[in-house]
Write a protein that holds these residues in place. Structure first.
Motif, PDB file in Angstrom:
ATOM      1  N   LEU A 114     118.160 -11.434  15.793  1.00 22.02           N
ATOM      2  CA  LEU A 114     117.524 -11.859  17.034  1.00 22.02           C
ATOM      3  C   LEU A 114     117.536 -13.381  17.094  1.00 22.02           C
ATOM      4  O   LEU A 114     117.358 -14.048  16.072  1.00 22.02           O
ATOM      5  CB  LEU A 114     116.073 -11.339  17.061  1.00 22.02           C
ATOM      6  CG  LEU A 114     115.259 -11.526  18.340  1.00 22.02           C
ATOM      7  CD1 LEU A 114     115.816 -10.626  19.444  1.00 22.02           C
ATOM      8  CD2 LEU A 114     113.800 -11.179  18.098  1.00 22.02           C
ATOM      9  N   GLN A 115     117.718 -13.911  18.273  1.00 28.04           N
ATOM     10  CA  GLN A 115     117.713 -15.357  18.455  1.00 28.04           C
ATOM     11  C   GLN A 115     116.314 -15.922  18.171  1.00 28.04           C
ATOM     12  O   GLN A 115     115.316 -15.310  18.562  1.00 28.04           O
ATOM     13  CB  GLN A 115     118.118 -15.725  19.882  1.00 28.04           C
ATOM     14  CG  GLN A 115     119.557 -15.438  20.208  1.00 28.04           C
ATOM     15  CD  GLN A 115     120.490 -16.316  19.408  1.00 28.04           C
ATOM     16  OE1 GLN A 115     120.247 -17.491  19.184  1.00 28.04           O
ATOM     17  NE2 GLN A 115     121.570 -15.714  18.936  1.00 28.04           N
ATOM     18  N   PRO A 116     116.241 -17.085  17.532  1.00 25.59           N
ATOM     19  CA  PRO A 116     114.937 -17.708  17.268  1.00 25.59           C
ATOM     20  C   PRO A 116     114.110 -17.926  18.531  1.00 25.59           C
ATOM     21  O   PRO A 116     112.885 -17.809  18.494  1.00 25.59           O
ATOM     22  CB  PRO A 116     115.299 -19.035  16.600  1.00 25.59           C
ATOM     23  CG  PRO A 116     116.634 -18.794  15.992  1.00 25.59           C
ATOM     24  CD  PRO A 116     117.332 -17.833  16.925  1.00 25.59           C
ATOM     25  N   THR A 117     114.761 -18.211  19.652  1.00 25.01           N
ATOM     26  CA  THR A 117     114.007 -18.427  20.894  1.00 25.01           C
ATOM     27  C   THR A 117     113.276 -17.160  21.324  1.00 25.01           C
ATOM     28  O   THR A 117     112.169 -17.227  21.860  1.00 25.01           O
ATOM     29  CB  THR A 117     114.916 -18.916  22.038  1.00 25.01           C
ATOM     30  OG1 THR A 117     116.014 -18.008  22.179  1.00 25.01           O
ATOM     31  CG2 THR A 117     115.448 -20.308  21.768  1.00 25.01           C
ATOM     32  N   SER A 118     113.864 -15.996  21.076  1.00 24.22           N
ATOM     33  CA  SER A 118     113.207 -14.730  21.425  1.00 24.22           C
ATOM     34  C   SER A 118     112.002 -14.488  20.527  1.00 24.22           C
ATOM     35  O   SER A 118     110.958 -14.016  20.986  1.00 24.22           O
ATOM     36  CB  SER A 118     114.191 -13.567  21.305  1.00 24.22           C
ATOM     37  OG  SER A 118     115.229 -13.717  22.239  1.00 24.22           O
ATOM     38  N   ALA A 119     112.141 -14.825  19.246  1.00 27.15           N
ATOM     39  CA  ALA A 119     111.017 -14.680  18.315  1.00 27.15           C
ATOM     40  C   ALA A 119     109.895 -15.630  18.714  1.00 27.15           C
ATOM     41  O   ALA A 119     108.714 -15.270  18.685  1.00 27.15           O
ATOM     42  CB  ALA A 119     111.472 -14.951  16.886  1.00 27.15           C
ATOM     43  N   ARG A 120     110.258 -16.836  19.120  1.00 30.25           N
ATOM     44  CA  ARG A 120     109.256 -17.813  19.539  1.00 30.25           C
ATOM     45  C   ARG A 120     108.513 -17.312  20.782  1.00 30.25           C
ATOM     46  O   ARG A 120     107.299 -17.424  20.885  1.00 30.25           O
ATOM     47  CB  ARG A 120     109.919 -19.161  19.810  1.00 30.25           C
ATOM     48  CG  ARG A 120     108.950 -20.267  20.145  1.00 30.25           C
ATOM     49  CD  ARG A 120     109.713 -21.553  20.471  1.00 30.25           C
ATOM     50  NE  ARG A 120     108.831 -22.675  20.589  1.00 30.25           N
ATOM     51  CZ  ARG A 120     108.042 -22.914  21.630  1.00 30.25           C
ATOM     52  NH1 ARG A 120     108.038 -22.087  22.664  1.00 30.25           N
ATOM     53  NH2 ARG A 120     107.265 -23.977  21.654  1.00 30.25           N
ATOM     54  N   GLN A 121     109.257 -16.757  21.731  1.00 28.25           N
ATOM     55  CA  GLN A 121     108.631 -16.225  22.944  1.00 28.25           C
ATOM     56  C   GLN A 121     107.668 -15.091  22.610  1.00 28.25           C
ATOM     57  O   GLN A 121     106.582 -14.994  23.200  1.00 28.25           O
ATOM     58  CB  GLN A 121     109.691 -15.734  23.926  1.00 28.25           C
ATOM     59  CG  GLN A 121     110.472 -16.856  24.572  1.00 28.25           C
ATOM     60  CD  GLN A 121     111.653 -16.344  25.382  1.00 28.25           C
ATOM     61  OE1 GLN A 121     112.065 -15.196  25.253  1.00 28.25           O
ATOM     62  NE2 GLN A 121     112.206 -17.210  26.219  1.00 28.25           N
ATOM     63  N   ALA A 122     108.046 -14.233  21.670  1.00 30.83           N
ATOM     64  CA  ALA A 122     107.163 -13.135  21.262  1.00 30.83           C
ATOM     65  C   ALA A 122     105.911 -13.692  20.601  1.00 30.83           C
ATOM     66  O   ALA A 122     104.803 -13.184  20.823  1.00 30.83           O
ATOM     67  CB  ALA A 122     107.903 -12.196  20.306  1.00 30.83           C
ATOM     68  N   PHE A 123     106.064 -14.762  19.820  1.00 30.09           N
ATOM     69  CA  PHE A 123     104.914 -15.394  19.176  1.00 30.09           C
ATOM     70  C   PHE A 123     103.966 -15.966  20.229  1.00 30.09           C
ATOM     71  O   PHE A 123     102.748 -15.764  20.160  1.00 30.09           O
ATOM     72  CB  PHE A 123     105.378 -16.507  18.235  1.00 30.09           C
ATOM     73  CG  PHE A 123     104.247 -17.262  17.606  1.00 30.09           C
ATOM     74  CD1 PHE A 123     103.680 -16.828  16.426  1.00 30.09           C
ATOM     75  CD2 PHE A 123     103.742 -18.409  18.204  1.00 30.09           C
ATOM     76  CE1 PHE A 123     102.617 -17.518  15.848  1.00 30.09           C
ATOM     77  CE2 PHE A 123     102.690 -19.106  17.644  1.00 30.09           C
ATOM     78  CZ  PHE A 123     102.123 -18.658  16.458  1.00 30.09           C
ATOM     79  N   VAL A 124     104.497 -16.669  21.194  1.00 30.64           N
ATOM     80  CA  VAL A 124     103.671 -17.266  22.252  1.00 30.64           C
ATOM     81  C   VAL A 124     102.950 -16.169  23.029  1.00 30.64           C
ATOM     82  O   VAL A 124     101.758 -16.298  23.340  1.00 30.64           O
ATOM     83  CB  VAL A 124     104.527 -18.157  23.185  1.00 30.64           C
ATOM     84  CG1 VAL A 124     103.740 -18.577  24.421  1.00 30.64           C
ATOM     85  CG2 VAL A 124     105.032 -19.374  22.430  1.00 30.64           C
ATOM     86  N   SER A 125     103.629 -15.074  23.307  1.00 31.61           N
ATOM     87  CA  SER A 125     102.997 -13.961  24.011  1.00 31.61           C
ATOM     88  C   SER A 125     101.840 -13.380  23.192  1.00 31.61           C
ATOM     89  O   SER A 125     100.760 -13.096  23.739  1.00 31.61           O
ATOM     90  CB  SER A 125     104.040 -12.878  24.292  1.00 31.61           C
ATOM     91  OG  SER A 125     103.460 -11.791  24.949  1.00 31.61           O
ATOM     92  N   ALA A 126     102.041 -13.229  21.896  1.00 30.80           N
ATOM     93  CA  ALA A 126     100.970 -12.711  21.027  1.00 30.80           C
ATOM     94  C   ALA A 126      99.788 -13.679  20.987  1.00 30.80           C
ATOM     95  O   ALA A 126      98.631 -13.257  21.010  1.00 30.80           O
ATOM     96  CB  ALA A 126     101.505 -12.461  19.620  1.00 30.80           C
ATOM     97  N   ALA A 127     100.088 -14.962  20.949  1.00 31.00           N
ATOM     98  CA  ALA A 127      99.008 -15.964  20.927  1.00 31.00           C
ATOM     99  C   ALA A 127      98.210 -15.923  22.218  1.00 31.00           C
ATOM    100  O   ALA A 127      96.972 -15.980  22.203  1.00 31.00           O
ATOM    101  CB  ALA A 127      99.584 -17.356  20.695  1.00 31.00           C
ATOM    102  N   ARG A 128      98.880 -15.799  23.328  1.00 29.87           N
ATOM    103  CA  ARG A 128      98.174 -15.728  24.612  1.00 29.87           C
ATOM    104  C   ARG A 128      97.358 -14.447  24.723  1.00 29.87           C
ATOM    105  O   ARG A 128      96.241 -14.462  25.252  1.00 29.87           O
ATOM    106  CB  ARG A 128      99.161 -15.851  25.764  1.00 29.87           C
ATOM    107  CG  ARG A 128      99.709 -17.258  25.852  1.00 29.87           C
ATOM    108  CD  ARG A 128     100.478 -17.497  27.110  1.00 29.87           C
ATOM    109  NE  ARG A 128     100.898 -18.884  27.159  1.00 29.87           N
ATOM    110  CZ  ARG A 128     102.103 -19.267  27.535  1.00 29.87           C
ATOM    111  NH1 ARG A 128     103.000 -18.372  27.893  1.00 29.87           N
ATOM    112  NH2 ARG A 128     102.411 -20.550  27.571  1.00 29.87           N
TER     113      ARG A 128
END
Length: 104
Positions: free
Chosen positions: A55-69
């Motif tokens: 998976l692209q790092p940007t997708s993992a980052r987006q999932a992290f931001v979604s979890a944080a929100r």
């Protein structure tokens, strides 16, 4: 890109600039994890898949931001960018509305 998350105790924040750093934050005792939280689980799985090259790092980052929100955590710089975009959008709406009113 570095990311910072304000943790619930408000005295601590966590920063990461790597996918493994994001995983560390997700797995931290300070993360306000709810039982069976699908957003948190997705973020953790996305980080793992990114580390494995699936998976692209940007997708993992987006999932992290979604979890944080979802956990009601402030995420920088993402939240600052959202606020700027919202303010710009509101300003444009006011200008358009003012022009409509002036045009009569």
């Amino acid at each position: 890109m570095e990311i910072a998350v304000s943790l619930p105790d408000r005295e601590h924040s966590a920063t990461a600039s790597t996918i493994s750093g994001l995983m560390g934050i997700l797995m931290s005792e300070r993360w306000p994890r709810q039982p069976n939280d699908p957003t948190w689980q997705h973020a953790l799985a996305s980080c793992l898949r990114s580390l494995q090259g699936e998976l692209q790092p940007t997708s993992a980052r987006q999932a992290f931001v979604s979890a944080a929100r979802t956990a009601h955590l402030k995420v920088l710089p993402d939240d600052e960018q959202r606020l700027r975009r919202r303010a710009t959008s509101l300003h444009r709406k006011v200008v358009v509305r003012r022009r409509e009113l002036e045009a009569g």
